[in-house]
Design a protein around this motif. Sequence first.
Motif, PDB file in Angstrom:
ATOM      1  N   THR A 149       0.859  -1.191   0.000  1.00 50.09           N
ATOM      2  CA  THR A 149       0.000   0.000   0.000  1.00 50.09           C
ATOM      3  C   THR A 149       0.891   1.235   0.000  1.00 50.09           C
ATOM      4  N   HIS A 161      -3.112   4.559  -2.028  1.00 52.12           N
ATOM      5  CA  HIS A 161      -3.727   3.515  -2.840  1.00 52.12           C
ATOM      6  C   HIS A 161      -3.212   2.154  -2.355  1.00 52.12           C
ATOM      7  N   TRP A 202     -11.602   5.707   0.538  1.00 50.68           N
ATOM      8  CA  TRP A 202     -11.353   4.337   1.000  1.00 50.68           C
ATOM      9  C   TRP A 202     -12.701   3.693   1.297  1.00 50.68           C
ATOM     10  N   GLU A 223     -10.025  -1.198   1.039  1.00 56.09           N
ATOM     11  CA  GLU A 223      -9.422  -0.735  -0.212  1.00 56.09           C
ATOM     12  C   GLU A 223      -9.226   0.767  -0.142  1.00 56.09           C
ATOM     13  N   ASP A 225      -8.357   4.045  -2.412  1.00 52.74           N
ATOM     14  CA  ASP A 225      -8.373   4.482  -3.807  1.00 52.74           C
ATOM     15  C   ASP A 225      -8.384   6.000  -3.853  1.00 52.74           C
ATOM     16  N   GLY A 226      -7.299   6.592  -3.353  1.00 52.96           N
ATOM     17  CA  GLY A 226      -7.187   8.048  -3.382  1.00 52.96           C
ATOM     18  C   GLY A 226      -7.472   8.711  -2.050  1.00 52.96           C
TER      19      GLY A 226
END
Length: 402
Positions: A149, A161, A202, A223, A225-226
């Motif tokens: 990560t 990410h 997230w 997860e 993701d930005g």
Amino acid sequence: MDFTISPEVDDLRARIADFVERELIPLEPHPASYDEHENIRLELLDELRDKARAEGLWCLQLSPEWGGQGLGKVGMAACYEAMNRSLFGPVVFNCAAPDDGNMMLLEAVGTEAQKERWLRPLAEGAVRSAFAMTEPHPGGGSDPTMIRTRAERRGDAYVVHGRKWFITGAEEAAHFILIARTSDDARRGLTAFLFHRDDPGWRILRRIAIMGPEEHGGHCELEFDGLRIPAENVLLGDGDGLKVTQIRLGPARLTHCMRWLGLAKRCVEIAQAYVAERQSFGVRLADRESVQMMLGRLAMNIEIGRLLVMKASWELDRGGFARSEISMAKIHVADTLHEAADVAIQLNGARGYSKDTVLEWIYRYARQARLVDGASEVHRMVLNRFLNERGRDFWSWPVAEG
């Protein structure tokens, strides 16, 4: 090495034991005390936390400035063992993982502003937290250097990410500590961050079903993701993530052991009560030599575990790292908890395998002890490394200054 506890610690230990006997043990047989994941129901937990706070039995691991009792690790060992005589004990006293380790970490390394924002709500019991480090293959597990990560610096913030999994408590957590890679440097490639559940970028992919009863918030896959994290939310500094994990995980492993000893003793207690009454072929089970040998072995192994935990606690209290001591305690106490639950079930027969006692709950919970915070095999490898480095000094005694 002096493991004598002070009268003040002994008073806390005795009051905790009384609270557990009076308020918690009577709740365990009732299905209404549990949520759908087999942990204490949150509404009931809130009531019990208010009682524990009113009796001055709250957040023992923190300093009085943060609402705690300022216990050292030796004092914590005595008290944590007493509180986990009940399944519900640690979380009622705000001494349960992962909040326990997160609070101690924040108190140790957080800035004053970070402590006010992230520690105080935890110390007050207003929120729960999670520590997000473990990743799916091929990411980091017991070896944090494998973490994939990534957090990329962009101006006054970092953008994250990646993916984490088996993150304890994530579904109920408001405050998160995240370990992510900020460079490929072997020693300074990781950084620790703080973020809030309401921050965008997230999500929780799933709550992973597990074999045993679950902590509140389960064990989740996340997860990123930005996710944007301001630089002010970095713990210690950029590149200090490995140091942060070392500061947090050592004492957290040890507090697991403190609590597990309480559950192991509870297993023996249930077994003793049953074999004292149950007869087979005209002989009381407690009078059979084979039963006496089983319980005697457990008594010995629990006491060995207590001594290992106390030695590690003493070493931490005097400013040492206690790395080998903690690894030894982690291996032995995890094995002992599993053995205690297994033997107690065997001696109780079908009753032990049923839900008429808490033994089956403890048995399923105990299996994870040999995995969490480093598998037993990893800790044995650590011990072998120290043995190779120290040689015969591995077994040296501490010497008083002349």
